[in-house]
Design a protein around this motif. Sequence first.
Motif, PDB file in Angstrom:
ATOM      1  N   UNK A 218       0.820  -1.221   0.000  1.00 12.10           N
ATOM      2  CA  UNK A 218       0.000   0.000   0.000  1.00 12.10           C
ATOM      3  C   UNK A 218       0.847   1.260   0.000  1.00 12.10           C
ATOM      4  N   UNK A 219       2.032   1.177   0.595  1.00 14.34           N
ATOM      5  CA  UNK A 219       2.883   2.362   0.687  1.00 14.34           C
ATOM      6  C   UNK A 219       3.250   2.905  -0.692  1.00 14.34           C
ATOM      7  N   UNK A 220       3.410   2.013  -1.670  1.00  7.42           N
ATOM      8  CA  UNK A 220       3.790   2.454  -3.013  1.00  7.42           C
ATOM      9  C   UNK A 220       2.712   3.317  -3.656  1.00  7.42           C
ATOM     10  N   UNK A 221       1.477   3.149  -3.242  1.00  8.90           N
ATOM     11  CA  UNK A 221       0.382   3.915  -3.836  1.00  8.90           C
ATOM     12  C   UNK A 221       0.307   5.339  -3.294  1.00  8.90           C
ATOM     13  N   UNK A 222       1.237   5.695  -2.415  1.00  3.63           N
ATOM     14  CA  UNK A 222       1.308   7.078  -1.938  1.00  3.63           C
ATOM     15  C   UNK A 222       2.340   7.889  -2.716  1.00  3.63           C
ATOM     16  N   UNK A 223       2.941   7.313  -3.731  1.00  8.01           N
ATOM     17  CA  UNK A 223       4.031   7.959  -4.453  1.00  8.01           C
ATOM     18  C   UNK A 223       3.764   8.003  -5.955  1.00  8.01           C
ATOM     19  N   UNK A 224       4.108   9.104  -6.627  1.00  4.21           N
ATOM     20  CA  UNK A 224       3.994   9.154  -8.092  1.00  4.21           C
ATOM     21  C   UNK A 224       4.832   8.080  -8.776  1.00  4.21           C
ATOM     22  N   UNK A 225       5.986   7.727  -8.182  1.00  2.00           N
ATOM     23  CA  UNK A 225       6.798   6.659  -8.754  1.00  2.00           C
ATOM     24  C   UNK A 225       6.053   5.324  -8.673  1.00  2.00           C
ATOM     25  N   UNK A 226       5.349   5.101  -7.564  1.00  2.00           N
ATOM     26  CA  UNK A 226       4.561   3.884  -7.433  1.00  2.00           C
ATOM     27  C   UNK A 226       3.440   3.824  -8.451  1.00  2.00           C
ATOM     28  N   UNK A 227       2.806   4.955  -8.716  1.00  2.00           N
ATOM     29  CA  UNK A 227       1.747   4.982  -9.729  1.00  2.00           C
ATOM     30  C   UNK A 227       2.303   4.644 -11.111  1.00  2.00           C
ATOM     31  N   UNK A 228       3.455   5.227 -11.438  1.00  2.00           N
ATOM     32  CA  UNK A 228       4.053   4.965 -12.750  1.00  2.00           C
ATOM     33  C   UNK A 228       4.421   3.492 -12.889  1.00  2.00           C
ATOM     34  N   UNK A 229       5.002   2.908 -11.834  1.00  2.09           N
ATOM     35  CA  UNK A 229       5.425   1.509 -11.926  1.00  2.09           C
ATOM     36  C   UNK A 229       4.223   0.565 -12.005  1.00  2.09           C
ATOM     37  N   UNK A 230       3.108   0.960 -11.406  1.00  2.00           N
ATOM     38  CA  UNK A 230       1.929   0.098 -11.444  1.00  2.00           C
ATOM     39  C   UNK A 230       1.156   0.207 -12.756  1.00  2.00           C
ATOM     40  N   UNK A 231       1.630   1.002 -13.693  1.00  2.00           N
ATOM     41  CA  UNK A 231       1.087   0.914 -15.055  1.00  2.00           C
ATOM     42  C   UNK A 231       1.507  -0.396 -15.703  1.00  2.00           C
ATOM     43  N   UNK A 232       2.628  -0.976 -15.228  1.00  2.00           N
ATOM     44  CA  UNK A 232       3.134  -2.271 -15.688  1.00  2.00           C
ATOM     45  C   UNK A 232       3.198  -2.370 -17.217  1.00  2.00           C
ATOM     46  N   UNK A 243      -2.516   8.379 -14.780  1.00  2.00           N
ATOM     47  CA  UNK A 243      -3.428   9.528 -14.744  1.00  2.00           C
ATOM     48  C   UNK A 243      -3.501  10.123 -13.343  1.00  2.00           C
ATOM     49  N   UNK A 244      -3.244   9.310 -12.314  1.00  3.42           N
ATOM     50  CA  UNK A 244      -3.208   9.852 -10.950  1.00  3.42           C
ATOM     51  C   UNK A 244      -2.093  10.883 -10.821  1.00  3.42           C
ATOM     52  N   UNK A 245      -0.925  10.559 -11.375  1.00  2.00           N
ATOM     53  CA  UNK A 245       0.190  11.508 -11.317  1.00  2.00           C
ATOM     54  C   UNK A 245      -0.107  12.788 -12.059  1.00  2.00           C
ATOM     55  N   UNK A 246      -0.734  12.665 -13.223  1.00  2.00           N
ATOM     56  CA  UNK A 246      -1.083  13.863 -13.996  1.00  2.00           C
ATOM     57  C   UNK A 246      -2.113  14.696 -13.242  1.00  2.00           C
ATOM     58  N   UNK A 247      -3.088  14.037 -12.618  1.00  2.00           N
ATOM     59  CA  UNK A 247      -4.120  14.763 -11.867  1.00  2.00           C
ATOM     60  C   UNK A 247      -3.518  15.497 -10.670  1.00  2.00           C
ATOM     61  N   UNK A 248      -2.595  14.840  -9.949  1.00  2.00           N
ATOM     62  CA  UNK A 248      -1.954  15.496  -8.805  1.00  2.00           C
ATOM     63  C   UNK A 248      -1.118  16.680  -9.280  1.00  2.00           C
ATOM     64  N   UNK A 249      -0.402  16.506 -10.391  1.00  2.00           N
ATOM     65  CA  UNK A 249       0.373  17.619 -10.937  1.00  2.00           C
ATOM     66  C   UNK A 249      -0.509  18.794 -11.309  1.00  2.00           C
ATOM     67  N   UNK A 250      -1.672  18.509 -11.915  1.00  2.00           N
ATOM     68  CA  UNK A 250      -2.600  19.578 -12.274  1.00  2.00           C
ATOM     69  C   UNK A 250      -3.133  20.288 -11.030  1.00  2.00           C
ATOM     70  N   UNK A 251      -3.438  19.515  -9.983  1.00  2.00           N
ATOM     71  CA  UNK A 251      -3.943  20.119  -8.743  1.00  2.00           C
ATOM     72  C   UNK A 251      -2.886  21.011  -8.095  1.00  2.00           C
ATOM     73  N   UNK A 252      -1.641  20.559  -8.089  1.00  2.00           N
ATOM     74  CA  UNK A 252      -0.567  21.368  -7.513  1.00  2.00           C
ATOM     75  C   UNK A 252      -0.325  22.622  -8.342  1.00  2.00           C
ATOM     76  N   UNK A 253      -0.409  22.503  -9.664  1.00  2.00           N
ATOM     77  CA  UNK A 253      -0.249  23.680 -10.519  1.00  2.00           C
ATOM     78  C   UNK A 253      -1.373  24.680 -10.277  1.00  2.00           C
ATOM     79  N   UNK A 254      -2.603  24.170 -10.097  1.00  2.00           N
ATOM     80  CA  UNK A 254      -3.734  25.060  -9.800  1.00  2.00           C
ATOM     81  C   UNK A 254      -3.517  25.784  -8.470  1.00  2.00           C
ATOM     82  N   UNK A 255      -2.969  25.065  -7.491  1.00  2.00           N
ATOM     83  CA  UNK A 255      -2.667  25.698  -6.205  1.00  2.00           C
ATOM     84  C   UNK A 255      -1.604  26.773  -6.378  1.00  2.00           C
ATOM     85  N   UNK A 256      -0.617  26.526  -7.242  1.00  3.77           N
ATOM     86  CA  UNK A 256       0.417  27.532  -7.506  1.00  3.77           C
ATOM     87  C   UNK A 256      -0.188  28.782  -8.127  1.00  3.77           C
TER      88      UNK A 256
END
Length: 534
Positions: A218-232, A243-256
């Motif tokens: 479960x710990x890997x699902x807290x990391x963008x690297x874990x999301x990328x690797x689980x695309x397999x 898409x989780x990583x892209x969504x988080x990046x978009x949310x952080x950019x919106x916050x910026x």
Amino acid sequence: MIPLLRLRLRRDRVQLPLWILGTAALAAASVGGVAESFATEADRKVLLATVMANPVILMFRGLPSGAGEAQMALFLILPFLAMLAAFMSTLLAVRHTRTEEEQGRAELISATPAARVTPLTATTVHGVVANAVLGLLVAVVYIGSGYPAAGSWTSGLATASVGLCFLGVGLLSAQLMRTSRGANSLAVWILVASFVVSGLGNALGTPSDDLTRMESGRLAWLSPFGWAENTRPFADDAAWPALLGIAVGAALAAAAFAVQSVRDLGESVVPQRHGRAWAPASLSSPTGLVWRLTSGSVLGWAIGGFLTGLLATSLAAVVNEIGTRIDAVQRIFEAMSQQGGLESGMVVIFYMLAGVLAACAGVQSVCRARQEEVHGTAEPVLAGAVDRVRWLAGYLLIAFIAVVLTITAAIAGSALGALGSDMSLLQDAVVAGIGQGIAACVFLALTALVFVLTPRATIVAGWMLVLLALLIGLFGPLFSLPEWLTTLSPSAQTPVLDADGVDVKGAWWLAAAAVAGSVASLALMRRRELRPAA
């Protein structure tokens, strides 16, 4: 926005192609390396079974998804492709936002009819385009190598998703922190923490019965690297984790963007710390001033070293637990233990990371001299009774202290971790730590030489030297690089503990190179003029 975007593309006409083409070249090298080093499925299955027996390897590799050639290539290389994309994105984001404010160029843009958020918009588009091109090239490399198209596109998407996520991290860090150095430090620490969290999640995962696939924890699902690797890629080809990583990046950019719209130019969410009313006696010397400027970052690298050393010895218990839980893994574990290489190898791997942290601490301290020169704050110091050689010597001394503190903290962490596992591992940690410390000193000496000879290239060259040496040291054997090239990596020449005692390997040559480089930089600094222009 178009003129600002064109300006950013022009300023990055050298750096950006180096990042993108270098990442694509690493992807291409992984194809040939796997085809040559693990030509048969039997070889790949043996490697994966060994990985399952030593989950520490998963800290520095990807997520096993099968024994196919393409699956093996992505298992070995995907985290590092993603890491390069992340570094490229965070540095790009900070360079075109907080650095622009710091150097006064953003104020000139604000004096024009351009909207308040136009520079940030141009930077965001610039980063998105860079990551799209990077992901496209990675996919094209694998398609051109004969790998299945679906998995190739998934590989490109996974790599780009991590870059886009950390583009958002960099944009928001630039809004939170008062200086570009602080913004870069925050972004890099988030990156390193994410990488470690993903690795721990993979290490604590569940292997399949045939030992060719690992379900990440479960710990890997807290990391963008874990999301990328689980695309397999080349196995499941699941796009949704990316898409989780892209969504988080978009949310952080919106916050910026939200923070940018309400803060004053040059200010930040985290306020600048107020100085003392009275200066301590240590500031009466240039070396004391350098320590005051760099002590915060040195402390951060030392904490990273301590945690790395702690994991190096304390995770031996995790290896034992995994080995006793699965019969097949237990048999492999026992075979490796008879060779006496499992725990020691784990320590060496972790201390390679500790050496990288120590090298980063030293390089960053030397790069601080260039930052002071560019910002004009070095000139008042040199206007007093301080010559150029003494000024640079202060940075070299503090850089050396930073290396020593990082390695010492790592050894202290290993001692603490060994209390709960095996105290005999502490000897491996001491030998590996001293060797990696010597190797780190080579990097700070080379960075000092670059600073004296070609000042404008100091920051880029310093960090690229560390990155190249790390990649050669980690992937040289895998990619079957020439032995003379592999030996160029200082980390490959560090002492190791063997049955006959300590094999010093090239430690004396490394120490001589570090001393010679430092002395040469000080000698050349005597005739060098200040070059404050960026």
